[in-house]
Motif scaffolding. Structure first.
Motif, mmCIF file in Angstrom:
data_model
loop_
_atom_site.group_PDB
_atom_site.id
_atom_site.type_symbol
_atom_site.label_atom_id
_atom_site.label_comp_id
_atom_site.label_asym_id
_atom_site.label_seq_id
_atom_site.Cartn_x
_atom_site.Cartn_y
_atom_site.Cartn_z
ATOM 1 N N PRO A 1 0.838 -1.209 0.000
ATOM 2 C CA PRO A 1 0.000 0.000 0.000
ATOM 3 C C PRO A 1 0.866 1.249 0.000
ATOM 4 O O PRO A 1 1.864 1.311 0.729
ATOM 5 N N ARG B 1 5.390 -6.156 8.876
ATOM 6 C CA ARG B 1 6.540 -5.907 8.012
ATOM 7 C C ARG B 1 7.044 -7.232 7.457
ATOM 8 O O ARG B 1 6.782 -8.302 8.011
ATOM 9 N N ASP C 1 0.417 4.124 1.257
ATOM 10 C CA ASP C 1 0.422 4.905 2.488
ATOM 11 C C ASP C 1 1.026 4.153 3.678
ATOM 12 O O ASP C 1 1.028 4.650 4.801
ATOM 13 N N ALA C 2 1.546 2.933 3.417
ATOM 14 C CA ALA C 2 2.172 2.133 4.487
ATOM 15 C C ALA C 2 1.271 2.045 5.707
ATOM 16 O O ALA C 2 1.697 2.261 6.842
ATOM 17 N N SER C 3 -0.014 1.700 5.473
ATOM 18 C CA SER C 3 -1.002 1.738 6.550
ATOM 19 C C SER C 3 -1.101 0.443 7.346
ATOM 20 O O SER C 3 -1.798 0.391 8.358
ATOM 21 N N GLY C 4 -0.431 -0.614 6.917
ATOM 22 C CA GLY C 4 -0.528 -1.889 7.626
ATOM 23 C C GLY C 4 0.347 -1.934 8.861
ATOM 24 O O GLY C 4 1.178 -1.054 9.098
ATOM 25 N N ASP C 5 0.149 -2.970 9.677
ATOM 26 C CA ASP C 5 0.932 -3.097 10.909
ATOM 27 C C ASP C 5 1.846 -4.325 10.880
ATOM 28 O O ASP C 5 2.272 -4.813 11.922
#
Length: 295
Positions: A250, A258, A252-256
């Motif tokens: 994504p 890595r 916006d690097a919205s995930g939690d």
């Protein structure tokens, strides 16, 4: 998986692998002036920090007595160290910015070819045409592209060709010796590799791929040729993984979560010893070796 789901390992069996994996780090510590008392202080603090935060019982406050029991460190010392915090793995701003720009240059079809080779870029261009300025601005607007360009030229990460285009240098992939970037990845990459192996050792079924192809009894020319070829294979794999990750991650690097995909190549001269010379593909720790690979 909780701590209670994991069967404890025989501590005596860990002595040999721990000594082997720590040896290069101890060598680095001695060469860098990190004395044993300083390293012991760091380990003591880490033991307390890990026991406090990763071995707490559900719905119960972690006590000094329990941390002392888990770690073998005196309760008064535990009380002093709790809350002090272990070293935090903070990404230096320049490292994060450089890595993100490089990743886009190698993965985005606007800035790279179909093989993941970075295109030479003009400094600036009209409209939406690819350029170095556009590349930097697609990643961050916290710093001007000219500042990034001057920094990269000074560090030898980019050069200018005869057409005055910005060309990514091979040195961009090799951090300077002892730099913040190199030391950051020393900690991050080794942590993740060891964490994957430890997870596999502790789990009923291996969760992560963690293998290596290894041959003994080689001559120096063969070892050097294999090292060169394995570098080429590794770069191809990393570029492919980067392109696919860039296409699916994504913006916006919205995930939690890595993810990391890494490879390593190593060779050394060893003392002669009896060997069959047969190559093997190492299974992940705890993974049954069915003999189907590398035989």
């Amino acid at each position: 998986m909780t701590e209670s789901d994991r069967s404890p390992l025989d501590a005596s069996k860990l002595q040999t692998p721990l000594a082997r994996l720590l040896r290069p780090l101890v060598r680095l510590a001695i060469r860098s002036g990190v004395t044993f008392p300083a390293l012991a202080d760091l380990l003591r603090e880490l033991y307390v920090n890990v026991a406090e935060h990763e071995f707490a019982l559900p719905s119960k406050n972690q006590t000094d007595s329990r941390v002392s029991l888990l770690t073998g460190i005196h309760r008064k010392e535990v009380s002093r160290l709790r809350g002090a915090g272990a070293p935090v793995n903070v990404v230096p701003v320049s490292v994060s910015r450089t890595s993100r720009i490089l990743a886009r240059w190698l993965a985005d079809s606007e800035f790279a070819d179909s093989q993941g080779r970075p295109r030479p870029l003009p400094r600036s261009a009209d409209g939406n045409a690819p350029s170095f300025d556009r590349l930097v601005e697609s990643v961050t607007r916290d710093v001007r592209p000219r500042v990034v360009l001057d920094e990269w030229i000074d560090r030898g990460l980019v050069t200018r060709d005869d057409a005055d285009r910005i060309v990514l240098a091979e040195s961009a992939f090799v951090p300077d010796r002892g730099s913040d970037q190199q030391l950051y990845y020393l900690g991050r990459n080794l942590h993740d590799h060891i964490a994957a192996a430890v997870t596999n050792v502790e789990s009923p079924q291996p969760r992560f791929l963690e293998r290596a192809v290894h041959y003994d009894g080689l001559s120096q020319p063969i070892a050097e040729a294999l090292e060169k070829r394995s570098r080429e294979i590794a770069v191809e794999a990393l570029q492919t993984a980067n392109r696919e990750a860039h296409a699916t991650a994504p913006p916006d690097a919205s995930g939690d979560w890595r993810w990391i995909f890494g490879v390593y190549v190593y060779s050394e001269r060893v003392a002669p010893e009896p060997t069959s010379g047969v190559g093997q593909v190492s299974p992940s720790p705890g993974e049954p070796d069915n003999g189907s690979e590398g035989r």
